[in-house]
Design a protein around this motif. Structure first.
Motif: not given
Length: 473
Positions: A148-153
């Motif tokens: 998952g990305s750092f800003d939005d899992p």
């Protein structure tokens, strides 16, 4: 700058136009939340609980060693990233190191089994990726892409990246290098100097030769290059081969086809460089000068053009006169029948980062890269370096400098994207181009000698069964 193991798949005009908002990669099924506790032993192992916010299970008190190239992008963005990591893991201490000679300083550490946890494998002399991949020394970054990305899992890391990032970092079907900067390459010049003299940027070889003579009459070299770092001039001749012969010509070179370096496109490109040298259009002594010295020559009005990437302004910020307005131009037409139309531009993700398999904190290394791909980190990179990051939308709305604005316009107007793969795949071949192209630009060789020397190296690579062969298409 970075010499990477593979080039992106063909990027079209729309991809470049969108730049940081380019089409993403295909989505994969969402990753479920991870809650298992990882083991605390084993080199490169994890020691923390795996969660959405900590997908690799980084331990709170695990130290991390990161090594950055100290070049055109400077040190500030690295320090910003380190501060963010230490804020997330307050018990961890990050040892941040900088190097101007990555190959010299860090290749021995790979052989010694004690590499850093994250390495910015970038400089005029990078560690060749092929041998370390074959030796099992680089971590497959697929797990980073699927996290998952750092800003939005809920959004995969891979879906936050502009097109070409995965392809550019791929070797033998797996991604081992994360390229962080989206660079626009071309011939940089001072718009203010051109305006002052009533000059226009050439679009054809004939226009360039007329301009070169006009500049020579004023004591200005039409061209210069970063002589002691041959990576730059090798890019010039490779771009020009593509410009004349199109993708077909470069594919023959990438795929080690017989006599690929004897093609007409190679001959024309080499003849153009030889002509510049013979007619005194290249800055005197450039072959023996470093990158900052020759780049400064353009800033000081002593030379009109220099080939470089879009990190140029950031690299020269301390000595950039306020009166200079940097801009970039794509390669001009070199013959009356170039297969790549004017406006074709060399653009690609670059500035590679790797996580060694023998890293003491492999999980921390992966998390550090995931954090770098967060929008706050990527936007700060753009602000500090005046260069585009590979994170979608991270630089949207920024009007930082004339150089970044010019690079964005050239990208948006691109008729096609110039790229090649032989350099990252076959180091001996690239080294042969380095030497032969430098001699050509220094006026010490001819087109025929250039082709003979490089073709010999290509033949030796093709015959060497110890070198793993790749296939470009």
């Amino acid at each position: 700058m970075t010499v990477t193991p593979d080039s992106p798949s063909e990027l079209n005009r729309r991809t470049l136009l969108r730049r940081a908002a380019a089409a993403g990669l295909l989505a994969a099924p969402a990753m479920s939340a991870l809650a298992a506790c990882a083991s605390e032993d084993g080199e490169g192992g994890t020691t923390g609980e795996k969660t959405e916010a900590n997908p690799f299970g980084v331990g709170d008190k695990q130290p991390l060693e990161v090594a950055f190239f100290n070049g055109g992008f400077g040190e500030d963005y690295a320090k910003f990233d380190v501060a963010a990591y230490e804020k997330k893991f307050p018990g961890s201490k990050v040892e941040l190191k900088f190097s101007k000679t990555i190959l010299t300083d860090y290749q021995p550490r790979f052989y010694g089994g004690n590499p850093p946890d994250v390495l910015n494998n970038s400089s005029p002399e990078t560690i060749p990726v092929g041998p370390v991949v074959q030796g099992g020394q680089l971590t497959d970054l697929t797990q980073l892409l699927e996290a998952g990305s750092f800003d939005d899992p809920a959004v995969k890391v891979k879906d936050t990246l502009v097109a070409g990032v995965v392809e550019e970092g791929t070797f033998n079907g797996k991604m081992y290098t994360l390229n962080y900067a989206y660079s626009i390459y071309g011939h940089w010049y001072d718009e203010a100097l051109f305006a002052k003299n009533g000059w226009t940027v050439p679009k054809t070889w004939e226009e360039f030769t007329t301009l070169a003579e006009a500049a020579k009459a004023k004591g200005i070299a039409a061209y210069t290059f970063q002589g002691i770092h041959p990576w730059y001039i090798h890019n010039v001749i490779s771009e020009w081969i593509y410009k004349v012969g199109g993708k077909e010509a470069i594919l023959k070179i990438d795929n080690l086809e017989p006599n690929a370096w004897k093609q007409d496109a190679v001959k024309v490109a080499a003849e153009r460089i030889a002509e510049m040298a013979s007619k005194g259009w290249i800055q005197a002594g450039a072959a023996g000068l470093d990158h900052t010295t020759t780049q400064q020559a353009v800033l000081d009005g002593k030379a009109l053009f220099i080939w470089c990437g879009s990190w140029l302004e950031g690299e020269m910020a301390k000595t950039l006169p306020a009166s200079v307005k940097l801009a970039v131009a794509p390669p001009w037409d070199l013959s009356g029948s170039d297969k790549a139309k004017y406006g074709a531009v060399h653009a690609a993700p670059g500035e590679g980062f790797v996580v060694p398999t023998k890293a003491k904190n492999q999980a921390g290394g992966l998390e550090f890269l995931r954090m770098m791909l967060g929008k706050e980190q990527a936007r700060k990179f753009a602000e500090l370096t005046k260069s585009l990051p590979v994170v979608k939308g991270a630089a949207d709305g920024l009007t930082i400098s004339s150089a970044l604005t010019s690079a964005s316009k050239v990208a948006a107007a691109a008729t096609e994207v110039i790229n090649w793969r032989y350099g990252g795949w076959y180091t001996p071949l690239q080294n042969a181009v380095f030497a032969a192209a430098t001699d050509l630009a220094a006026g010490k060789s001819s087109a025929e000698k250039f082709m003979d020397a490089v073709q010999k190296a290509a033949d030796e690579v093709a015959k060497d069964d110890k070198i793993v062969k790749q296939k470009a298409s």
